[in-house]
Design a protein around this motif. Structure first.
Motif, PDB file in Angstrom:
ATOM      1  N   ALA A  91       0.256  -1.262  -2.276  1.00  0.00           N
ATOM      2  CA  ALA A  91      -0.075  -0.584  -3.533  1.00  0.00           C
ATOM      3  C   ALA A  91       0.111   0.923  -3.401  1.00  0.00           C
ATOM      4  O   ALA A  91       0.565   1.590  -4.346  1.00  0.00           O
ATOM      5  CB  ALA A  91      -1.509  -0.909  -3.937  1.00  0.00           C
ATOM      6  N   LEU A  92      -0.220   1.468  -2.242  1.00  0.00           N
ATOM      7  CA  LEU A  92      -0.054   2.903  -2.007  1.00  0.00           C
ATOM      8  C   LEU A  92       1.407   3.315  -2.125  1.00  0.00           C
ATOM      9  O   LEU A  92       1.719   4.376  -2.675  1.00  0.00           O
ATOM     10  CB  LEU A  92      -0.606   3.266  -0.627  1.00  0.00           C
ATOM     11  CG  LEU A  92      -0.428   4.720  -0.178  1.00  0.00           C
ATOM     12  CD1 LEU A  92      -1.096   5.677  -1.163  1.00  0.00           C
ATOM     13  CD2 LEU A  92      -1.000   4.907   1.227  1.00  0.00           C
ATOM     14  N   ALA A  93       2.297   2.478  -1.634  1.00  0.00           N
ATOM     15  CA  ALA A  93       3.724   2.791  -1.726  1.00  0.00           C
ATOM     16  C   ALA A  93       4.153   2.900  -3.188  1.00  0.00           C
ATOM     17  O   ALA A  93       4.967   3.764  -3.543  1.00  0.00           O
ATOM     18  CB  ALA A  93       4.546   1.730  -1.004  1.00  0.00           C
ATOM     19  N   LEU A  94       3.615   2.037  -4.037  1.00  0.00           N
ATOM     20  CA  LEU A  94       3.935   2.117  -5.463  1.00  0.00           C
ATOM     21  C   LEU A  94       3.427   3.417  -6.072  1.00  0.00           C
ATOM     22  O   LEU A  94       4.149   4.106  -6.804  1.00  0.00           O
ATOM     23  CB  LEU A  94       3.324   0.928  -6.215  1.00  0.00           C
ATOM     24  CG  LEU A  94       3.816  -0.476  -5.861  1.00  0.00           C
ATOM     25  CD1 LEU A  94       3.062  -1.506  -6.701  1.00  0.00           C
ATOM     26  CD2 LEU A  94       5.314  -0.610  -6.086  1.00  0.00           C
ATOM     27  N   VAL A  95       2.182   3.749  -5.760  1.00  0.00           N
ATOM     28  CA  VAL A  95       1.571   4.958  -6.322  1.00  0.00           C
ATOM     29  C   VAL A  95       2.290   6.202  -5.823  1.00  0.00           C
ATOM     30  O   VAL A  95       2.580   7.130  -6.597  1.00  0.00           O
ATOM     31  CB  VAL A  95       0.067   5.008  -5.974  1.00  0.00           C
ATOM     32  CG1 VAL A  95      -0.541   6.358  -6.358  1.00  0.00           C
ATOM     33  CG2 VAL A  95      -0.676   3.871  -6.661  1.00  0.00           C
ATOM     34  N   ALA A 125       1.899  14.074 -10.335  1.00  0.00           N
ATOM     35  CA  ALA A 125       2.283  12.674 -10.143  1.00  0.00           C
ATOM     36  C   ALA A 125       1.046  11.787 -10.022  1.00  0.00           C
ATOM     37  O   ALA A 125       0.996  10.681 -10.582  1.00  0.00           O
ATOM     38  CB  ALA A 125       3.162  12.539  -8.900  1.00  0.00           C
ATOM     39  N   LEU A 126       0.040  12.267  -9.285  1.00  0.00           N
ATOM     40  CA  LEU A 126      -1.212  11.526  -9.135  1.00  0.00           C
ATOM     41  C   LEU A 126      -1.892  11.345 -10.489  1.00  0.00           C
ATOM     42  O   LEU A 126      -2.395  10.259 -10.813  1.00  0.00           O
ATOM     43  CB  LEU A 126      -2.128  12.276  -8.173  1.00  0.00           C
ATOM     44  CG  LEU A 126      -3.463  11.629  -7.825  1.00  0.00           C
ATOM     45  CD1 LEU A 126      -3.247  10.387  -6.972  1.00  0.00           C
ATOM     46  CD2 LEU A 126      -4.363  12.624  -7.102  1.00  0.00           C
ATOM     47  N   GLY A 164      -6.125  11.119  -2.594  1.00  0.00           N
ATOM     48  CA  GLY A 164      -6.195  10.666  -3.979  1.00  0.00           C
ATOM     49  C   GLY A 164      -5.290   9.486  -4.257  1.00  0.00           C
ATOM     50  O   GLY A 164      -5.650   8.574  -5.023  1.00  0.00           O
ATOM     51  N   ARG A 165      -4.117   9.485  -3.640  1.00  0.00           N
ATOM     52  CA  ARG A 165      -3.192   8.366  -3.857  1.00  0.00           C
ATOM     53  C   ARG A 165      -3.776   7.051  -3.362  1.00  0.00           C
ATOM     54  O   ARG A 165      -3.573   5.996  -3.986  1.00  0.00           O
ATOM     55  CB  ARG A 165      -1.853   8.651  -3.172  1.00  0.00           C
ATOM     56  CG  ARG A 165      -1.017   9.689  -3.897  1.00  0.00           C
ATOM     57  CD  ARG A 165       0.393   9.743  -3.353  1.00  0.00           C
ATOM     58  NE  ARG A 165       0.471  10.266  -1.999  1.00  0.00           N
ATOM     59  CZ  ARG A 165       0.616  11.563  -1.702  1.00  0.00           C
ATOM     60  NH1 ARG A 165       0.697  12.466  -2.671  1.00  0.00           N
ATOM     61  NH2 ARG A 165       0.707  11.957  -0.448  1.00  0.00           N
TER      62      ARG A 165
END
Length: 510
Positions: free
Chosen positions: A488-492, A213-214, A434-435
């Motif tokens: 932004a982290l929530a999106l990733v 996913a990352l 990484g996220r």
């Protein structure tokens, strides 16, 4: 909740991923006769009175100690209680359920000598959401993941704690509330439950799914950063990659070319830009991310094989009426796969951080310093890049291969171990680091593209950028950066950038 049918010995990777993401595993029909034959073979062995490891002998260094027939049930209970010696915080629920499903599919192949009713209990716990509380530390990844799997077996006999829909409860209460009765383990059953690689494999699979996913999110942010820097897509020309012959490299180049197709920003690079070559962090994305993809695919192949195998000891071959002691519990394949995934996660973040650093450097990007319209008065993305650097450096220390270490256990009877357990367990936190790096790049790349208005990026990248702008507005003057990063982290974390792009992005199963 999605129901996932487990055909023991033949479960595809996508189904293990579905279980990790919350799917409900259910054994496919047809497993019971094989299990019954294996259980009968154990009963016959016990009847003959011949010494068989773990059935009527002690364990490990105590394998030469014979156990009387009257004590065989106690022997199995004792091994569960004595081996439930883990420590540390509890495993994440998603990984524990995956581990339970792996154990269920392994035992259901009929080579472990377990009785159908014991397997029914494990299946019932999954179906009724009785999830054992299992300390995550204490396995060296050989002679099986003994400590954590013993905590699973302990709940099955009514000892320990379990998470239920009504919260954490003592094991006996949790089973009773679910309409389940604790098991009374027969010969070989305790050993069958606590031996095997399912703890390490569950964590490694979870790491693989998070790494994939990352990887997909990083393809999108990498393409967006290339546009933000008005970089060239010439390095993604398929002719370059065809003659090097690495499939992952060609697949990544195709994906990047597709993501950037139709970009007006990209087109502007063709007119009046004196740069001959872009920095490696842009130009060599197919080579680096392609190598990452190839490594993840190799790890996926190993883990899919392991997930469908039988890894306890001794193994029961019902047709011959034999119990054979071997070493399938040794998790070296899982350890190697986990080390490969760790390197891949590390490199995804490392390349992303270099793109962030490039974007904030006006000499390289041609953009305002630190991506702020008023540098000096404002610091812009100065410190988010530092945060990314810190996380990448942390991941580098975590990426050191665990599999090269070994330490003897069980009075030197078990003198070489794999260290697969913590090698796989670290992947969760590495992926989390990484996220954050990818989230910071997403913000920086979107900000960089803003400076090229009214020129737009490609339709695919504009869809991803619009999604970012729905949760984080353009940065004009300095503001509290942490909420922007969290948004932004929530999106990733949800894979939203790859989804929004609508692009066909490669994965481990392609």
């Amino acid at each position: 909740m999605t129901t996932v049918s487990l055909n023991p010995g033949n479960v595809p990777l996508k189904d293990w991923c579905a279980i990790y993401r919350g799917g409900d595993p259910v054994l496919a029909d047809g497993w019971r006769p094989n299990v019954e034959r294996g259980a009968k073979a154990v009963a016959d062995i016990v009847g003959k009175g011949e010494p068989v490891y773990g059935v009527n002998t002690g364990f490990g260094k105590l394998a030469s100690v014979r156990i009387a027939a009257d004590d065989l049930e106690l022997l199995q209970r004792n091994i569960v209680l004595s081996h439930a010696a883990g420590t540390g915080e509890a495993m994440p629920r998603s990984v524990t359920r995956l581990m339970m499903a792996l154990k269920l599919a392994s035992l259901a192949q009929g080579f472990s000598g377990i009785r159908p009713e014991t397997l029914d209990l494990l299946a019932g716990m999954l179906a009724r959401d009785v999830v054992p509380v299992i300390p995550c530390k204490g396995s060296v990844g050989a002679s099986g993941d003994l400590a954590p799997l013993s905590h699973l077996a302990a709940v099955m006999i009514g000892v320990g704690e379990a998470e239920t829909p009504d919260g954490r409860r003592p094991a006996a209460d949790a089973l009773a509330a679910a309409g389940l009765s604790p098991a009374v383990l027969g010969p070989k059953e305790g050993l069958a439950l606590l031996n095997g690689t399912q703890f390490s494999t569950a964590y490694a699979l979870a790491g693989l799914f998070e790494a994939e996913a990352l990887f997909r999110e990083a393809l999108v942010t990498g393409a967006l950063s290339t546009d933000a820097a008005r970089g060239s897509d010439a390095p993604f020309d398929p002719r370059i990659h065809k003659i090097r012959r690495h499939k992952g490299q060609a697949d990544v180049a195709d994906a990047l070319r597709g993501l950037m197709s139709g970009s007006a920003i990209r087109a502007s690079h063709l007119v009046g830009d004196e740069r001959v070559q872009d920095p490696y962090c842009l130009r060599c994305q197919p080579q680096v991310m392609g190598a990452v993809l190839d490594v993840l695919r190799q790890a996926a192949s190993t883990l899919e094989t392991e997930a469908n195998g039988v890894s306890d000891n001794p193994l029961i071959f019902a047709e011959e009426g034999e119990a054979l002691s071997g070493g399938n519990f040794h998790a070296e394949p899982v350890a190697f796969a986990a080390d490969m995934i760790a390197m891949a996660i590390c490199e995804i973040g490392s390349l992303s951080e270099r793109r962030i650093a490039m974007l904030v450097d006006p000499a390289l990007s041609g953009l305002p310093a630190f991506l702020t319209p008023k540098p000096g008065l404002n610091s812009g993305f100065m410190i988010p890049q530092v945060t990314a650097a810190a996380l990448v450096s942390e991941n580098k220390t975590r990426a050191f291969p665990a599999s090269v270490d070994s330490i003897p256990t069980s009075a030197n009877q078990e003198d070489h171990v794999s260290m697969a357990a913590h090698g796989a367990r670290r992947l969760q936190e590495m992926a989390a680091n990484g996220r954050v790096v990818i989230a910071i790049e997403a913000l920086a790349a979107a900000q960089g593209c803003d400076f090229h208005a009214p020129l737009a990026s490609s339709p695919a990248l504009e869809s991803a950028r619009s999604l970012i702008r729905e949760v984080v507005p353009h940065l004009e003057d300095d503001r509290h950066m942490h909420p922007d990063m969290e948004a932004a982290l929530a999106l990733v974390a949800a894979g939203r950038l790859a989804e929004a792009s609508g692009a066909a992005l490669p994965g481990v199963a392609d």
